[in-house]
Motif scaffolding. Sequence first.
Motif, short mmCIF file in Angstrom:
data_model
loop_
_atom_site.label_atom_id
_atom_site.label_comp_id
_atom_site.label_asym_id
_atom_site.label_seq_id
_atom_site.Cartn_x
_atom_site.Cartn_y
_atom_site.Cartn_z
N ARG A 78 13.95 6.75 -5.55
CA ARG A 78 12.72 7.10 -4.95
C ARG A 78 11.45 6.31 -5.06
O ARG A 78 10.50 6.62 -4.32
N ASP A 79 11.54 5.45 -6.14
CA ASP A 79 10.21 4.70 -6.37
C ASP A 79 10.00 3.62 -5.51
O ASP A 79 10.31 2.35 -6.12
N VAL A 80 10.09 3.98 -4.16
CA VAL A 80 10.09 2.60 -3.41
C VAL A 80 8.83 1.91 -3.57
O VAL A 80 8.84 0.49 -3.39
N LEU A 81 7.65 2.41 -3.69
CA LEU A 81 6.48 1.59 -3.88
C LEU A 81 6.48 0.79 -5.13
O LEU A 81 6.00 -0.53 -4.84
N ARG A 82 6.96 1.15 -5.96
CA ARG A 82 6.86 0.29 -7.26
C ARG A 82 8.00 -0.99 -7.16
O ARG A 82 7.59 -2.03 -7.43
N ARG A 83 8.98 -0.75 -6.42
CA ARG A 83 10.09 -1.54 -6.31
C ARG A 83 9.48 -2.59 -5.00
O ARG A 83 9.91 -3.83 -5.27
N LEU A 84 8.92 -2.14 -4.20
CA LEU A 84 8.11 -3.21 -3.37
C LEU A 84 7.20 -4.12 -3.93
O LEU A 84 6.94 -5.35 -3.62
N ARG A 85 6.50 -3.46 -4.83
CA ARG A 85 5.51 -4.41 -5.43
C ARG A 85 6.36 -5.32 -6.39
O ARG A 85 5.83 -6.59 -6.37
N MET A 86 7.16 -5.02 -7.10
CA MET A 86 8.16 -5.88 -7.67
C MET A 86 8.74 -6.98 -6.96
O MET A 86 8.77 -7.99 -7.15
N PHE A 87 9.13 -6.55 -5.64
CA PHE A 87 9.77 -7.45 -4.41
C PHE A 87 8.52 -8.55 -4.18
O PHE A 87 8.82 -9.56 -4.08
N GLU B 152 15.80 -8.45 -2.47
CA GLU B 152 16.23 -7.05 -1.94
C GLU B 152 17.45 -6.50 -2.41
O GLU B 152 17.59 -5.31 -2.74
N ARG B 153 18.50 -7.27 -2.34
CA ARG B 153 19.76 -6.81 -2.76
C ARG B 153 19.71 -6.14 -4.43
O ARG B 153 20.38 -5.38 -4.67
N VAL B 154 19.00 -6.99 -5.49
CA VAL B 154 19.01 -6.69 -6.72
C VAL B 154 18.15 -5.41 -6.86
O VAL B 154 18.32 -4.71 -7.94
N LEU B 155 16.99 -5.53 -6.04
CA LEU B 155 16.16 -4.20 -6.15
C LEU B 155 16.60 -3.01 -5.18
O LEU B 155 15.97 -1.94 -5.39
N GLY B 156 17.86 -3.34 -4.50
CA GLY B 156 18.20 -2.21 -3.79
C GLY B 156 17.34 -1.75 -2.56
O GLY B 156 17.34 -0.59 -2.14
N LEU B 157 16.53 -2.65 -2.04
CA LEU B 157 15.73 -2.24 -0.81
C LEU B 157 16.54 -2.65 0.33
O LEU B 157 16.88 -3.79 0.50
N ARG B 158 16.25 -1.88 1.15
CA ARG B 158 17.19 -1.89 2.55
C ARG B 158 16.03 -1.68 3.59
O ARG B 158 15.13 -0.81 3.54
N LEU B 159 16.31 -2.58 4.71
CA LEU B 159 15.39 -2.21 5.99
C LEU B 159 16.18 -1.40 6.89
O LEU B 159 17.34 -1.56 7.10
N SER C 153 0.89 -1.21 0.12
CA SER C 153 0.02 0.00 -0.02
C SER C 153 0.85 1.17 0.06
O SER C 153 2.07 1.08 0.52
N ALA C 154 0.31 2.28 -0.34
CA ALA C 154 0.89 3.72 -0.44
C ALA C 154 1.45 4.13 0.88
O ALA C 154 2.35 4.76 0.99
N SER C 155 0.58 3.78 1.80
CA SER C 155 0.77 4.45 3.38
C SER C 155 1.72 3.55 3.97
O SER C 155 2.29 4.16 5.15
N ARG C 156 2.14 2.46 3.74
CA ARG C 156 3.05 1.58 4.37
C ARG C 156 4.18 1.36 3.33
O ARG C 156 3.88 1.18 2.34
N ARG C 157 5.18 1.15 3.98
CA ARG C 157 6.30 0.44 3.26
C ARG C 157 6.90 -0.71 4.09
O ARG C 157 8.28 -0.75 4.05
N ALA C 158 6.38 -1.66 4.92
CA ALA C 158 6.95 -2.60 5.56
C ALA C 158 5.51 -3.48 5.69
O ALA C 158 4.37 -3.00 5.94
N THR C 159 5.61 -4.88 5.88
CA THR C 159 4.78 -5.78 6.33
C THR C 159 4.44 -5.73 7.80
O THR C 159 5.06 -4.99 8.46
N TYR C 160 3.26 -6.32 8.06
CA TYR C 160 3.09 -6.35 9.63
C TYR C 160 4.15 -6.79 10.71
O TYR C 160 4.33 -5.96 11.66
#
Length: 350
Positions: free
Chosen positions: A119-128, A196-203, A97-104
Motif C-alpha cells: 500500500r505504500d505507493v508514495l514511498r516506493r515512487l520516491r524510491m523509484f 519498477e520490477r524490483v519495487l513492484g510498481l506497475r502502470l 506528490s501525494a495527490s499524483r501517482r504518475a508523471t505528466y
Amino acid sequence: MSELPQEDPQQRWKPAWAASEARIRENAGHTAVRTAVPRNSRVSKLDADLLDDELTDMLREPVSKAMSLLRPQLVDKHRLEIDTAIKAVLFWLSAGSASRRATYGQSLQNLTYETTGHRDVLRRLRMFGALSIGGAYGWSKLTSYMAANGWADAPQNSIRRKIWRVLDRLERVTRVATLVNFLAFVATGQYKTLIERVLGLRLVFARPQVAHSVSFEFLNRQLVWHAFTEFVMFALPLVNPARARRWAVRNARAVLGLPAVTIDPVVAALPEHICAICHSVEAASTSVSPDSAAGMFADPSESCAAVNPYVAKCGHRYCYVCIKTRMIAEADECTCLRCGQHVDRIWQQI
C-alpha cells in the motif's frame, strides 16, 4: 391396478447439471488464463516516457539560456547537472506528490502507478525516482571520473583496476538484465524497467472505464508535411526561376496576342559596339533618378563596350561571357535584348 414405480424428480436433472458444471469450470479456467495478462497498452507506457523526455527538452532550452547570461561556459560544464535537476523537479511535482501517482506523460496516457501487494505507493515512487534519476546521475559521474583519471589503464593488481573491472562487469550484467526485462515487458506488458520490477510498481489505467483511443490526425499531418517538404527540397534546385518567369511571360503574352518579347527602345538604339547585357546590368545596379537614367541610356558609358565580342545569329554584338552566361541560364528562353529574336548559337566576331 398395479402401482407405478415412483421416481425422484431431482434424479432427472442431476446428470445434466454435472455435465454442465464440468464445462463451466473448464471455460472459467480458460478465461482466467486469458485475463491473467494485463490489458494495459504497452504503446501507451512507452509513449509516456517519450512525452516526459520531450517535456525535459522543452525546459532545458530556457534554463540553459538563463544560465548562459550569468556565465556562458557554465551550461556546457554542468549540462548533466541541469538535466538531472529538471528531471528531479518534474518527477517531484508529478509522481512524487501525494495527490499524483504518475508523471505528466503518464497522466496524459491515462496511466498511474500501483504496487503489487503493498500500500505504500508514495514511498516506493520516491524510491523509484531516487534510483532512476539520482542513480543514473551518480553512475555517469562515477564512470566519467574513472575514465578521466585512467582507472582502466592502471596496473593489474591495483585497487583502481579491480574496481574498474567489477564496475565494468556490473554494467554488462545490467545491460543484459535490462534487455531481458524489456523482452518480458513486450510479452506481458507489466514492468518496463528493472527498478519498477524490483519495487513492484506497475502502470495501470487510472480510469479503466475510459476508452483509450489514439488519434493519428497529428501524425498524418506531420507525415504529409514531411513528404511535401522533401519533394520541394528535391525539386527546387531543378527549377530555374528566371527561365520559369520568362516562360510564363512568353506564354501569357502569346495568349493576349502580344509580341513574344518586350523590346526597350533605348536598349535597341544603343551603338553597335555596346554590350546590351552589360549596359542593362550597370543601369540596374546604379541608383539614379529617372531623368539621369534617361541621360545615361542616351549616352552609354564606354565601360559597357563588348569585350571579346561574339555575334548572335540576329547580328547583334555581345561580350562572350555575358551572352554565354545568359544562354546557359535561360537555355531555350534566351532572346536578344535588342530585337527579341531567339539566341541559340553565337560566333566570334573577326
